[in-house]
Structures are given as structure tokens and as C-alpha cells.
Design a protein around this motif. Structure first.
Motif, PDB file in Angstrom:
ATOM      1  N   VAL A  78       4.517   2.270   2.254  1.00  0.00           N
ATOM      2  CA  VAL A  78       5.365   3.401   1.870  1.00  0.00           C
ATOM      3  C   VAL A  78       4.497   4.651   1.864  1.00  0.00           C
ATOM      4  O   VAL A  78       3.288   4.590   1.627  1.00  0.00           O
ATOM      5  N   VAL A  79       5.135   5.800   2.142  1.00  0.00           N
ATOM      6  CA  VAL A  79       4.397   7.054   2.300  1.00  0.00           C
ATOM      7  C   VAL A  79       5.129   8.152   1.541  1.00  0.00           C
ATOM      8  O   VAL A  79       6.367   8.222   1.566  1.00  0.00           O
ATOM      9  N   SER A  80       4.373   9.011   0.878  1.00  0.00           N
ATOM     10  CA  SER A  80       4.969  10.197   0.262  1.00  0.00           C
ATOM     11  C   SER A  80       4.155  11.429   0.626  1.00  0.00           C
ATOM     12  O   SER A  80       2.932  11.356   0.774  1.00  0.00           O
ATOM     13  N   VAL A  81       4.858  12.541   0.773  1.00  0.00           N
ATOM     14  CA  VAL A  81       4.257  13.826   1.118  1.00  0.00           C
ATOM     15  C   VAL A  81       4.791  14.862   0.136  1.00  0.00           C
ATOM     16  O   VAL A  81       5.991  15.113   0.086  1.00  0.00           O
ATOM     17  N   LYS A  82       3.882  15.439  -0.654  1.00  0.00           N
ATOM     18  CA  LYS A  82       4.266  16.429  -1.657  1.00  0.00           C
ATOM     19  C   LYS A  82       3.605  17.754  -1.276  1.00  0.00           C
ATOM     20  O   LYS A  82       2.382  17.887  -1.332  1.00  0.00           O
ATOM     21  N   VAL A  83       4.400  18.727  -0.860  1.00  0.00           N
ATOM     22  CA  VAL A  83       3.847  19.993  -0.383  1.00  0.00           C
ATOM     23  C   VAL A  83       4.590  21.158  -1.011  1.00  0.00           C
ATOM     24  O   VAL A  83       5.725  21.029  -1.461  1.00  0.00           O
ATOM     25  N   THR A 111       4.608  13.701  13.167  1.00  0.00           N
ATOM     26  CA  THR A 111       3.327  13.021  13.383  1.00  0.00           C
ATOM     27  C   THR A 111       3.180  11.827  12.450  1.00  0.00           C
ATOM     28  O   THR A 111       2.763  10.743  12.866  1.00  0.00           O
ATOM     29  N   VAL A 112       3.502  11.998  11.184  1.00  0.00           N
ATOM     30  CA  VAL A 112       3.423  10.877  10.236  1.00  0.00           C
ATOM     31  C   VAL A 112       4.323   9.743  10.690  1.00  0.00           C
ATOM     32  O   VAL A 112       3.939   8.561  10.649  1.00  0.00           O
ATOM     33  N   ARG A 113       5.513  10.078  11.161  1.00  0.00           N
ATOM     34  CA  ARG A 113       6.467   9.065  11.603  1.00  0.00           C
ATOM     35  C   ARG A 113       5.956   8.267  12.816  1.00  0.00           C
ATOM     36  O   ARG A 113       6.310   7.095  12.987  1.00  0.00           O
ATOM     37  N   GLU A 114       5.122   8.866  13.648  1.00  0.00           N
ATOM     38  CA  GLU A 114       4.584   8.133  14.800  1.00  0.00           C
ATOM     39  C   GLU A 114       3.805   6.897  14.363  1.00  0.00           C
ATOM     40  O   GLU A 114       3.806   5.880  15.051  1.00  0.00           O
ATOM     41  N   GLY A 115       3.117   6.991  13.224  1.00  0.00           N
ATOM     42  CA  GLY A 115       2.353   5.850  12.736  1.00  0.00           C
ATOM     43  C   GLY A 115       3.117   4.972  11.769  1.00  0.00           C
ATOM     44  O   GLY A 115       2.717   3.834  11.509  1.00  0.00           O
ATOM     45  N   HIS A 116       4.212   5.497  11.215  1.00  0.00           N
ATOM     46  CA  HIS A 116       4.984   4.762  10.214  1.00  0.00           C
ATOM     47  C   HIS A 116       6.472   4.913  10.533  1.00  0.00           C
ATOM     48  O   HIS A 116       7.227   5.530   9.773  1.00  0.00           O
ATOM     49  N   PRO A 117       6.917   4.346  11.661  1.00  0.00           N
ATOM     50  CA  PRO A 117       8.269   4.644  12.143  1.00  0.00           C
ATOM     51  C   PRO A 117       9.393   4.166  11.240  1.00  0.00           C
ATOM     52  O   PRO A 117      10.461   4.791  11.204  1.00  0.00           O
ATOM     53  N   ASP A 118       9.164   3.086  10.502  1.00  0.00           N
ATOM     54  CA  ASP A 118      10.240   2.530   9.681  1.00  0.00           C
ATOM     55  C   ASP A 118       9.909   2.510   8.193  1.00  0.00           C
ATOM     56  O   ASP A 118      10.703   2.007   7.388  1.00  0.00           O
ATOM     57  N   ALA A 119       8.760   3.022   7.809  1.00  0.00           N
ATOM     58  CA  ALA A 119       8.369   2.990   6.400  1.00  0.00           C
ATOM     59  C   ALA A 119       9.208   3.986   5.597  1.00  0.00           C
ATOM     60  O   ALA A 119       9.537   5.069   6.090  1.00  0.00           O
ATOM     61  N   PRO A 120       9.560   3.644   4.367  1.00  0.00           N
ATOM     62  CA  PRO A 120      10.162   4.658   3.503  1.00  0.00           C
ATOM     63  C   PRO A 120       9.219   5.850   3.369  1.00  0.00           C
ATOM     64  O   PRO A 120       8.045   5.691   3.030  1.00  0.00           O
ATOM     65  N   LEU A 121       9.726   7.032   3.677  1.00  0.00           N
ATOM     66  CA  LEU A 121       8.936   8.261   3.656  1.00  0.00           C
ATOM     67  C   LEU A 121       9.601   9.220   2.675  1.00  0.00           C
ATOM     68  O   LEU A 121      10.754   9.615   2.870  1.00  0.00           O
ATOM     69  N   LEU A 122       8.879   9.562   1.619  1.00  0.00           N
ATOM     70  CA  LEU A 122       9.430  10.376   0.547  1.00  0.00           C
ATOM     71  C   LEU A 122       8.825  11.767   0.586  1.00  0.00           C
ATOM     72  O   LEU A 122       7.612  11.935   0.467  1.00  0.00           O
ATOM     73  N   LEU A 123       9.680  12.765   0.756  1.00  0.00           N
ATOM     74  CA  LEU A 123       9.271  14.166   0.726  1.00  0.00           C
ATOM     75  C   LEU A 123       9.509  14.683  -0.681  1.00  0.00           C
ATOM     76  O   LEU A 123      10.628  14.609  -1.205  1.00  0.00           O
ATOM     77  N   VAL A 124       8.441  15.188  -1.327  1.00  0.00           N
ATOM     78  CA  VAL A 124       8.516  15.611  -2.725  1.00  0.00           C
ATOM     79  C   VAL A 124       8.338  17.117  -2.795  1.00  0.00           C
ATOM     80  O   VAL A 124       7.360  17.669  -2.273  1.00  0.00           O
ATOM     81  N   THR A 125       9.276  17.792  -3.441  1.00  0.00           N
ATOM     82  CA  THR A 125       9.190  19.247  -3.579  1.00  0.00           C
ATOM     83  C   THR A 125       8.273  19.597  -4.756  1.00  0.00           C
ATOM     84  O   THR A 125       7.920  18.739  -5.568  1.00  0.00           O
ATOM     85  N   PRO A 126       7.863  20.855  -4.882  1.00  0.00           N
ATOM     86  CA  PRO A 126       6.871  21.220  -5.906  1.00  0.00           C
ATOM     87  C   PRO A 126       7.358  21.044  -7.344  1.00  0.00           C
ATOM     88  O   PRO A 126       8.539  21.233  -7.643  1.00  0.00           O
ATOM     89  N   LEU A 127       6.408  20.707  -8.217  1.00  0.00           N
ATOM     90  CA  LEU A 127       6.653  20.773  -9.648  1.00  0.00           C
ATOM     91  C   LEU A 127       6.873  22.231 -10.049  1.00  0.00           C
ATOM     92  O   LEU A 127       6.538  23.155  -9.307  1.00  0.00           O
ATOM     93  N   THR A 135       0.835  -1.202   0.000  1.00  0.00           N
ATOM     94  CA  THR A 135       0.000   0.000   0.000  1.00  0.00           C
ATOM     95  C   THR A 135       0.865   1.245   0.000  1.00  0.00           C
ATOM     96  O   THR A 135       1.767   1.387   0.835  1.00  0.00           O
ATOM     97  N   TRP A 136       0.582   2.136  -0.923  1.00  0.00           N
ATOM     98  CA  TRP A 136       1.260   3.433  -1.020  1.00  0.00           C
ATOM     99  C   TRP A 136       0.280   4.513  -0.583  1.00  0.00           C
ATOM    100  O   TRP A 136      -0.778   4.689  -1.172  1.00  0.00           O
ATOM    101  N   LEU A 137       0.647   5.237   0.456  1.00  0.00           N
ATOM    102  CA  LEU A 137      -0.141   6.348   0.992  1.00  0.00           C
ATOM    103  C   LEU A 137       0.510   7.645   0.534  1.00  0.00           C
ATOM    104  O   LEU A 137       1.678   7.900   0.821  1.00  0.00           O
ATOM    105  N   HIS A 138      -0.273   8.476  -0.170  1.00  0.00           N
ATOM    106  CA  HIS A 138       0.275   9.714  -0.722  1.00  0.00           C
ATOM    107  C   HIS A 138      -0.571  10.908  -0.314  1.00  0.00           C
ATOM    108  O   HIS A 138      -1.807  10.849  -0.305  1.00  0.00           O
ATOM    109  N   HIS A 139       0.104  12.011   0.008  1.00  0.00           N
ATOM    110  CA  HIS A 139      -0.576  13.264   0.319  1.00  0.00           C
ATOM    111  C   HIS A 139      -0.005  14.372  -0.551  1.00  0.00           C
ATOM    112  O   HIS A 139       1.210  14.474  -0.742  1.00  0.00           O
ATOM    113  N   GLY A 140      -0.903  15.200  -1.086  1.00  0.00           N
ATOM    114  CA  GLY A 140      -0.463  16.322  -1.902  1.00  0.00           C
ATOM    115  C   GLY A 140      -1.606  17.284  -2.155  1.00  0.00           C
ATOM    116  O   GLY A 140      -2.612  17.287  -1.439  1.00  0.00           O
TER     117      GLY A 140
END
Length: 393
Positions: A230-235, A260-276, A171-176
Motif C-alpha cells: 500500500v502507498v500513501s502520498v501526503k503533499v 509515475t508511482v502507478r507505473e510501479g504499483h498499478p493495483d496497490a491501494p494509493l492514498l492521497l492525503v491533503t495537508p493538516l 509493507t506500507w510506503l509513505h511519502h510526505g
């Protein structure tokens, strides 16, 4: 002789990609934020985006050749803007797009951007029908419109249905922002996150919220509580075009969000995505506004209204945001080996903008969504990518 159709309740085991199914008098409304988060962010724009089911699909295993879905859509109408097309539903059989449809009628949400008002005119449900499905057992997914609130009322088929079997997909969880939600895409399975998820063979949970990727604590808590591999955050873009905060606030807010995200996903790959790339906001702060001249000509286009000289006082532009995101990543990566950074300019940069300019100056078109999704799939899920080990092909 016509085969009678059987009704199957629309429960959580048949609806994927929603964080919550809100009961309604007619059925259920897929929501992409839980009720507590929506209560804490009582903003009409956020409420609208969270109720638009980007990435949400009715997913089942069946031998049916006919499928009907009763839905109550809520269309959007913007005062002074051209009419919007009906939302699109994509039918995938065994992972392949085989048909598209839409539902006319329904309720209408009239938005007046100048007055900041949102008014709903109630309507009645309609029926989406797909027939001629191939015979035999198959996996069927109906991807709901990414940009149209869709209340699910009833599901009917000419053969029994069951939830999709568990095939061990990650499962891939994405926020943007609205780009992640799919604004400008042709259909729900062709938003850039959907393109990437289908290419990588992962289950998508898309918390892309149009106009609302604003580092809100309640959104971080919703991500914290959502199971994912896996989790990604694009802000970035919404922080600029909403003119929400200054540079001094951005770093601490991003740290808090990631904590806060890390509290629920302490070891998951977490990808921070910068703006297009977004040329109007690269060096010019927000807020963004409708281009009145374009509206008078029947076109939707946006413009940046800030003063570039005020960057020195901490006003945000996309260049400033990218600098801050890189700084926060560098600081945190020293203690978090599972935190990664992806430069959004690798997904859509200057050469892409010259070839495929943003039609309304903010949102990509259908071809760009596909390009961004394919690039993200390669960079994030491909060999050597931050998600590759957790989500093997």
C-alpha cells in the motif's frame, strides 16, 4: 566473567526501512532516496533529509542480552537558534518499546537559513549500548533517530543474530514532508507514521522528507521502484511554504507524480492525503521564514511572508492546495478505483489546533504526532479503510 561481544556486519537484511545503504569508509549510511535521485536533486536540504533515517531500524532475531551499536551521528546546529537535543534511538523488543538512548559527539552540520549555507565539521563515532535485554530468543529493533543523519559503523552482541523471520507482514510506503519525517515527535518510533505502522502491524518505509515533499519526478521514480503493498502520498505544506509553484502547475505536476508511482504499483491501494491544518498558511501564501523576534528570544517559530491578495494570481495556500488535490482525485478516481483521498483536516483540524497548537507554527508536538498516527491507523488501516483489505489485522 564478562561475555565477549561478537561483531556482525550491518547488511541490508538487518537494516529495514532504507531505500539504499550507501557504503562509507567506516560502514554504511542509510539513505531514504537512491543515489540517482539524490544526484538529480542536488539540494542541501533534500540531501540532509534523505540521510536522516526516519523509520529506519536495525532489526534482528537474537538471544542476546547486550547490544552495542557504533554510529557516527551528524548533529544539526542552526545559526541564531537554540541548541538541538541529541537524536534518540528507540529499542523495541517483540514490538514493545523497552529503552531509549542517544549518542553524544559526532559530526556537526551548521545551517545558516539566512545565508542558505550548510557546513560540516567532522567528528568521531560513538557507541550506543543496551544491556539487560530479556533472555531467550526475541525480535529486537533499534529505531534510528528520525532527525539526525546516522552512519552505521558496527554491531556487537553477546549472542548470534539473524534477520527477522518473514511473518508475512505487509509493507506500507509513505511519502510526505517534515511532519511525516517526524519533526516535533518525541522519538523515532513515535513519529505519526511509526505510530500508525506499529498499530496496524505493517512494515514502514517512510520517505517523509523535511522541506522536500515537492512533487519532484526523481522522488516519484524512487517510490515507483520501491516494493510495497500500500502507498500513501501526503503533499501540500512544502509547496506552500517553499512558494515553489503556482496553481497552474500544481495539477499537472500532481498528475505526473501519481502516474509515475502507478507505473510501479498499478493495483496497490494509493492514498492521497491533503495537508493538516496549519493556520499561518491556510490563507497566506509562502514562503515561510523564521520569526526573527522569536529567535531573539531563544525560540524557534515560523511565519508566512506572502500576500493573501495574490491568491487571485495563482499563489498557493493550503486551502487552494486542498481544492486542487480534491479535483485531481475526482478526475483520476473515475479510471482508478484503487485511488483514495484522505482529508488531512480529519487528522488534525481546527478543534485539534485549539487544544494542541503547533509549537513553532509549522510542526506538531509529540502528543499531536501520536493523535495523528492513531487516527491515520483507524482511517486507513481500520475497517472500511482503503488499506484494510490489503493489510488485514
Amino acid at each position: 566473567m564478562t561475555t565477549a561481544l561478537t561483531t556482525t556486519p550491518l547488511t541490508g537484511d538487518l537494516v529495514r526501512g532504507a531505500l539504499e545503504l550507501e557504503p562509507t569508509p567506516r560502514g554504511v549510511l542509510p539513505q531514504r532516496l537512491p543515489a540517482r535521485a539524490r544526484a538529480q536533486g542536488a539540494d542541501p536540504q533534500l540531501s540532509m533529509a534523505a540521510s536522516q533515517p526516519s523509520g529506519v531500524r536495525v532489526a534482528l532475531r537474537t538471544s542476546a542480552t547486550v547490544l552495542e551499536l557504533d554510529v557516527l551521528p551528524t548533529k544539526r546546529a542552526y545559526v541564531g537558534a537554540p541548541p538541538r537535543p541529541d537524536g534518540t534511538y528507540d529499542l523495541l523488543v517483540d514490538g514493545r518499546l523497552v529503552a531509549r538512548g542517544s549518542v553524544q559527539g559526532g559530526s556537526v552540520l551548521t545551517v545558516d537559513p539566512r545565508a542558505g549555507t550548510f557546513e560540516v565539521s567532522p567528528g568521531e563515532p560513538g557507541t550506543l549500548r543496551f544491556d539487560g535485554l530479556p533472555p531467550g530468543a526475541k525480535d529486537v529493533e533499534v529505531w534510528l533517530p528520525h532527525d539526525e543523519t546516522t552512519e552505521l559503523v558496527a554491531l556487537r552482541t553477546d549472542a548470534p543474530v539473524a534477520p527477522l523471520p518473514d511473518r508475512g507482514r505487509r509493507t506500507w510506503l509513505h511519502h510526505g514532508s517534515s511532519i511525516s519525517q517526524g519533526s516535533g515527535a518525541q522519538s523515532p518510533s513515535t513519529t505519526w507514521p511509526a505510530v500508525a505502522a506499529l498499530a496496524a502491524g505493517v512494515e514502514l518505509v517512510n520517505v517523509g522528507l523535511g522541506g522536500s515533499a515537492l512533487l519532484d519526478p526523481f522522488t516519484a521514480r524512487a517510490l515507483r521502484g520501491t516494493p510495497a503493498d500500500v502507498v500513501s502520498v501526503k503533499v501540500g505544506i512544502n509547496l506552500v511554504n517553499a512558494d515553489l509553484m503556482r496553481r497552474r502547475a500544481l495539477g499537472p505536476a500532481l498528475h505526473g507524480f501519481l502516474d509515475t508511482v502507478r507505473e510501479g504499483h498499478p493495483d496497490a491501494p494509493l492514498l492521497l492525503v491533503t495537508p493538516l491544518l496549519c493556520p499561518i498558511h491556510e490563507d497566506t501564501p509562502g514562503p515561510a521564514a523564521f520569526d526573527e523576534q522569536a529567535l531573539a528570544e531563544g525560540r524557534v517559530r515560523f511565519r508566512a511572508t506572502g500576500d493573501p491578495a495574490e491568491r487571485a494570481q495563482g499563489r498557493l495556500t493550503l486551502r487552494v492546495v486542498r481544492e486542487e488535490l480534491r479535483r485531481v482525485h475526482t478526475q483520476r478516481a473515475a479510471e482508478d478505483p484503487h485511488l483514495h483521498l484522505l482529508d488531512g483536516l480529519e487528522l488534525y483540524g481546527e478543534a485539534d489546533a485549539a487544544e494542541l497548537p503547533l509549537p513553532d507554527a509549522l510542526h506538531p508536538d509529540a502528543a499531536t504526532h501520536r493523535r495523528v498516527g492513531e487516527r491515520f491507523a483507524g482511517l486507513a488501516f481500520g475497517p472500511g479503510g482503503p488499506f484494510a483489505a490489503r493489510c488485514p489485522a
